[in-house]
Design a protein around this motif. Structure first.
Motif, short mmCIF file in Angstrom:
data_model
loop_
_atom_site.label_atom_id
_atom_site.label_comp_id
_atom_site.label_asym_id
_atom_site.label_seq_id
_atom_site.Cartn_x
_atom_site.Cartn_y
_atom_site.Cartn_z
N ARG A 159 -9.99 -9.75 8.45
CA ARG A 159 -8.59 -10.13 8.27
C ARG A 159 -8.31 -11.55 8.75
O ARG A 159 -7.68 -12.33 8.03
N PRO A 164 -6.47 -18.73 5.07
CA PRO A 164 -5.32 -18.74 4.16
C PRO A 164 -5.48 -17.83 2.94
O PRO A 164 -4.48 -17.50 2.30
N TRP A 165 -6.71 -17.40 2.63
CA TRP A 165 -6.89 -16.50 1.47
C TRP A 165 -6.26 -15.14 1.69
O TRP A 165 -6.08 -14.37 0.76
N ARG A 166 -5.89 -14.85 2.92
CA ARG A 166 -5.26 -13.56 3.23
C ARG A 166 -4.06 -13.30 2.32
O ARG A 166 -3.79 -12.16 1.94
N GLU A 167 -3.37 -14.36 1.95
CA GLU A 167 -2.21 -14.23 1.08
C GLU A 167 -2.56 -13.54 -0.24
O GLU A 167 -1.74 -12.88 -0.86
N TYR A 168 -3.80 -13.72 -0.70
CA TYR A 168 -4.24 -13.16 -1.98
C TYR A 168 -5.04 -11.86 -1.82
O TYR A 168 -5.58 -11.36 -2.80
N PRO A 170 -4.20 -8.39 -0.59
CA PRO A 170 -3.25 -7.39 -0.06
C PRO A 170 -3.91 -6.23 0.67
O PRO A 170 -3.27 -5.59 1.49
N ASP A 173 -3.46 -6.17 4.51
CA ASP A 173 -2.18 -5.91 5.16
C ASP A 173 -1.62 -4.53 4.88
O ASP A 173 -0.47 -4.25 5.20
#
Length: 174
Positions: A159, A164-168, A170, A173
């Protein structure tokens, strides 16, 4: 999609191989990781699937098919794996799950179930009347849900590492 034994069995038959391919031989950093307190690791989930294979799906189907006076299912212990799996390796759990699943599918296919048999009812301790068709469809969805859970638990181990790839992603989260 309506439940169909052929389609459902195709998923049920693939679950052990999917688990082996994903988990067998992995470092315990992957297989024992959780999403936090009171959540399950991949190891725990395999133990849960094994317990269900032994005590849930086929025994409940047999109870429905028998149509005896007592069609009420025994409650399922969703947490039995914590004691039953203690001291056992993941490889051992995977092997045992595979053997039990093969036997379960042999039993299921040996019944040559008709539509009228799939409509027979049992009694779930929480839901009341349920059909054999619903039980078998739930078995398939249960497998898929736990495969998704394993993937999610494992993905969440990276995680923070994804930046910043966390935004893409899902899955990280949920």
């Amino acid at each position: 999609m309506d439940f169909d034994i052929t389609h459902g069995s195709a998923i049920l038959a693939r679950t052990p191989a999917t688990l082996h391919a994903l988990l067998d031989g992995l470092d315990s950093a992957w297989t024992s990781a959780t999403e936090g307190p009171d959540t399950w690791s991949a190891y725990d989930i395999v133990g849960h699937l094994l317990h269900g294979e032994r005590t849930d799906w086929i025994p409940r189907a047999q109870l429905i098919l028998a149509q005896a006076d007592t069609r009420r299912f025994a409650p399922f212990d969703r947490f039995a794996q914590f004691e039953a799996s203690q001291g056992r390796s993941l490889a051992e759990l995977l092997r045992e799950f595979t053997a039990h699943r093969e036997a379960s599918l042999d039993t299921l296919h040996g019944w040559h179930l008709s539509d009228s048999q799939l409509a027979l009812r049992g009694e779930h301790p929480a839901f009341g009347d349920v059909t054999l068709r619903q039980l078998l469809a739930t078995w398939v969805a249960h497998d898929l849900g736990h495969l998704a859970q394993i993937a999610r638990v494992m993905a969440k181990q990276y995680r923070a590492a994804v930046g910043p790839w966390r935004e893409y992603l899902p899955i990280l989260d949920r």
